[in-house]
Motif scaffolding. Structure first.
Motif, short mmCIF file in Angstrom:
data_model
loop_
_atom_site.label_atom_id
_atom_site.label_comp_id
_atom_site.label_asym_id
_atom_site.label_seq_id
_atom_site.Cartn_x
_atom_site.Cartn_y
_atom_site.Cartn_z
N PHE A 1 46.30 51.25 -9.65
CA PHE A 1 46.54 52.49 -8.93
C PHE A 1 47.78 52.34 -8.06
O PHE A 1 48.01 51.29 -7.47
N VAL A 2 48.56 53.40 -7.98
CA VAL A 2 49.78 53.42 -7.21
C VAL A 2 49.61 54.46 -6.11
O VAL A 2 49.27 55.61 -6.39
N GLN A 3 49.82 54.04 -4.88
CA GLN A 3 49.66 54.96 -3.76
C GLN A 3 50.83 55.94 -3.72
O GLN A 3 51.98 55.56 -3.90
N THR A 4 50.53 57.20 -3.49
CA THR A 4 51.57 58.23 -3.47
C THR A 4 52.42 58.11 -2.21
O THR A 4 51.97 57.62 -1.18
N GLN A 5 53.64 58.58 -2.31
CA GLN A 5 54.54 58.59 -1.16
C GLN A 5 53.98 59.49 -0.07
O GLN A 5 54.08 59.17 1.11
N GLU A 6 53.35 60.59 -0.46
CA GLU A 6 52.79 61.51 0.53
C GLU A 6 51.72 60.81 1.37
O GLU A 6 51.67 60.97 2.59
N PHE A 7 50.87 60.01 0.73
CA PHE A 7 49.83 59.29 1.46
C PHE A 7 50.45 58.24 2.38
O PHE A 7 50.03 58.08 3.53
N GLN A 8 51.47 57.55 1.89
CA GLN A 8 52.15 56.56 2.74
C GLN A 8 52.79 57.23 3.95
O GLN A 8 52.76 56.68 5.05
N ASP A 9 53.33 58.44 3.77
CA ASP A 9 53.93 59.17 4.89
C ASP A 9 52.87 59.53 5.94
O ASP A 9 53.12 59.42 7.14
N VAL A 10 51.67 59.94 5.49
CA VAL A 10 50.58 60.25 6.41
C VAL A 10 50.18 59.01 7.20
O VAL A 10 50.03 59.05 8.41
N LEU A 11 50.04 57.88 6.51
CA LEU A 11 49.69 56.64 7.19
C LEU A 11 50.75 56.24 8.21
O LEU A 11 50.43 55.80 9.31
N ARG A 12 51.99 56.41 7.84
CA ARG A 12 53.08 56.05 8.73
C ARG A 12 53.05 56.89 10.01
O ARG A 12 53.24 56.39 11.11
N LYS A 13 52.74 58.19 9.87
CA LYS A 13 52.68 59.09 11.03
C LYS A 13 51.48 58.74 11.93
O LYS A 13 51.54 58.94 13.12
N GLN A 14 50.40 58.20 11.33
CA GLN A 14 49.21 57.88 12.10
C GLN A 14 49.28 56.49 12.73
O GLN A 14 48.45 56.14 13.56
N SER A 15 50.25 55.71 12.34
CA SER A 15 50.39 54.35 12.84
C SER A 15 50.69 54.37 14.34
O SER A 15 51.51 55.18 14.80
N PRO A 16 50.07 53.45 15.12
CA PRO A 16 50.37 53.36 16.56
C PRO A 16 51.84 53.08 16.81
O PRO A 16 52.40 53.46 17.82
N ARG A 17 52.51 52.40 15.88
CA ARG A 17 53.93 52.08 16.06
C ARG A 17 54.82 53.30 15.85
O ARG A 17 55.98 53.29 16.20
N ALA A 18 54.26 54.37 15.23
CA ALA A 18 55.06 55.56 14.96
C ALA A 18 55.36 56.35 16.23
O ALA A 18 56.27 57.15 16.26
N ALA A 19 54.56 56.13 17.27
CA ALA A 19 54.72 56.91 18.51
C ALA A 19 55.93 56.48 19.29
O ALA A 19 56.53 55.49 19.16
#
Length: 135
Positions: A117-135
């Motif tokens: 399975f290959v994770q979609t770019q859209e899902f990776q973008d959501v994870l990146r936005k939710q990351s504590p480091r994204a703030a």
């Protein structure tokens, strides 16, 4: 030159422009370069790609000959060895034209059926936005 064979080289993907050129070349051959870290160049054209890792996903343009496939495999394995990977596992689709040649290239069929399975770019973008480091 041997029968008009054109030398092949590899390049590491280090820019968005290289990635976009690879995606375009693979798309013209009805493929997607999943997880590619390097690409093959022959005659000034991108003709394939692969990733350096234990599990190798690669694409080589469907009009390439067995000799090209063998050379690409040698080049890819050299990169693996540089990264300390001595026995990479090449993932080959059951409908791939290369499947019948893998044993001829020195590989043994694991005879394990699996899906990956290959994770979609859209899902990776959501994870990146939710990351504590994204703030």
């Amino acid at each position: 030159m041997d029968g008009g064979w054109i030398p092949m080289k590899i390049e590491q993907i280090t820019s968005k422009e290289q990635w976009d050129a690879l995606v375009d070349a693979a798309g013209k051959d009805n493929h997607t370069p999943y997880a590619a870290t390097h690409y093959f160049v022959q005659g000034g054209e991108i003709v394939g790609s692969f990733n350096v890792g234990l599990f190798v996903n690669w694409w080589l343009r469907t009009d390439k000959k067995f000799k090209d496939t063998a050379k690409a495999g040698i080049l890819a394995q050299r990169e693996m060895k540089k990264a300390g990977i001595n026995n990479p596992i090449f993932m080959v689709s059951t409908d791939s034209p290369y499947l019948p040649h893998m044993e001829r290239l020195g590989f043994v069929d694991s005879e394990i059926d699996f899906r990956y399975f290959v994770q979609t770019q859209e899902f990776q973008d959501v994870l990146r936005k939710q990351s504590p480091r994204a703030a």
